[in-house]
Write an enzyme that holds these catalytic residues in place. Structure first.
Site, mmCIF file in Angstrom:
data_model
loop_
_atom_site.group_PDB
_atom_site.id
_atom_site.type_symbol
_atom_site.label_atom_id
_atom_site.label_comp_id
_atom_site.label_asym_id
_atom_site.label_seq_id
_atom_site.Cartn_x
_atom_site.Cartn_y
_atom_site.Cartn_z
ATOM 1 C CD GLU A 99 -2.098 41.825 -19.932
ATOM 2 O OE1 GLU A 99 -2.197 40.704 -19.463
ATOM 3 O OE2 GLU A 99 -1.433 42.466 -20.665
ATOM 4 C CG ASP A 101 -3.540 39.435 -17.126
ATOM 5 O OD1 ASP A 101 -3.862 39.989 -17.766
ATOM 6 O OD2 ASP A 101 -2.246 39.125 -16.985
ATOM 7 C CD GLU A 103 -2.437 34.715 -17.770
ATOM 8 O OE1 GLU A 103 -2.217 35.138 -18.828
ATOM 9 O OE2 GLU A 103 -1.507 34.184 -16.915
ATOM 10 C CB THR A 117 -5.159 37.700 -10.145
ATOM 11 O OG1 THR A 117 -4.231 37.593 -8.762
ATOM 12 C CG2 THR A 117 -6.316 36.534 -10.108
ATOM 13 C CG ASP A 126 7.266 42.141 -12.275
ATOM 14 O OD1 ASP A 126 7.187 40.992 -12.818
ATOM 15 O OD2 ASP A 126 8.344 42.616 -12.219
ATOM 16 C CD GLU A 128 3.713 37.755 -11.222
ATOM 17 O OE1 GLU A 128 4.158 38.488 -10.218
ATOM 18 O OE2 GLU A 128 4.302 37.930 -12.431
#
Length: 272
Positions: A99, A101, A103, A117, A126, A128
């Protein structure tokens, strides 16, 4: 076919594969949830998602992709968006999924959005990093991009890089290289954590909350295309430094409380 003709054919095939393709939401996406809260508009050129106290909404691409550049223009929920999360991400399915991301975490009126992210590989995230945008993302459409090739993942905002996640698989760091992913977008309520750690809740008197999407573009990162080896030039590296120095608000690589035994190997390598 002669040698020069064959070479010309291969060159033209690569150029066609590399050319960005503007998706049409009618042709290339499907609304997956929301019970009428997601609407395709402008003959397929745009799509709106809405959220109320009963449900959010979302859509996904009809096709899966293994590597590519994915551009999406978004205009985020205006005014008091606290508790809401608007998303644009890539994901495979099943156990051990990959994935990538974007958001967008809403906030109280006048407070900036947080861009969250993350990268998952083989089901483990984990990774981020979070940023505050340097403009109002609700006043107009802005372009958010994910470049994903075998060497690296690049997150961009209006073509400015904000993050690079390199492939350090040789050092034992998982990286998404083998699972095709679909594009997913959604608008949902997450007031238990999204805004100031869940301290600010969604004000349902402001519902429905609406986010708008348009100009979805896909560019191949197949072998032989420019995207397949895309990396930052000197201007891109300078821009990345500026964003991370001025606008980064969380970096898992600097979180000693969360990772008391030390952060992952990639945190000790070049950010480019």
């Amino acid at each position: 076919m002669g040698t020069w003709e064959l070479s010309l054919f291969v060159l033209l095939a690569c150029l066609v594969a590399a050319a960005p393709s503007t998706a049409n939401f009618i042709r290339d996406a499907e609304i997956t949830w929301g019970d009428g809260r997601a609407k395709i508009v402008d003959g397929g050129r745009g799509l709106s998602l809405s959220l109320d106290q009963f449900s959010g909404s979302g859509f996904q691409s009809k096709n899966e992709y293994l590597f590519g550049r994915f551009d999406m223009q978004l205009k985020l929920v205006p005014d008091n968006s606290a508790g809401t999360v608007t998303t644009f991400f890539l994901s495979s399915q099943g156990e051990g999924h990959d994935e990538i991301d974007f958001e967008f975490l809403g906030n109280s009126t006048g407070e900036p959005y947080t861009v969250h992210t993350n990268v998952y590989a083989q089901g483990k995230g984990d990774k981020e990093q979070q940023f505050k945008l340097w403009f109002d993302p609700t006043a107009a459409f802005h372009t958010y991009s994910i470049v994903w090739n075998p060497q690296r993942i690049i997150f961009l905002v209006d073509n400015s890089p904000i993050r690079v996640f390199n492939n350090h698989k040789a050092s034992g760091v998982q990286f998404p290289t083998s699972q095709p992913m679909r594009v997913y977008c959604s608008l949902w309520n997450a007031d238990d954590w999204a805004t100031q750690g869940g301290r600010v809740k969604t004000d349902w008197a402001k519902a429905p909350f609406v986010a708008n999407y348009r100009n979805f573009k896909i560019e191949s990162c197949a072998a032989g295309t420019p995207c397949a080896s895309h990396e930052l030039d000197s201007n891109g590296r300078n821009r990345l430094r500026w964003v991370q120095q001025k606008h980064m608000v969380y970096n898992y690589c600097a979180d000693a409380t969360r990772f008391p035994l030390g952060t992952s190997i990639e945190c000790k390598r070049s950010r480019f």
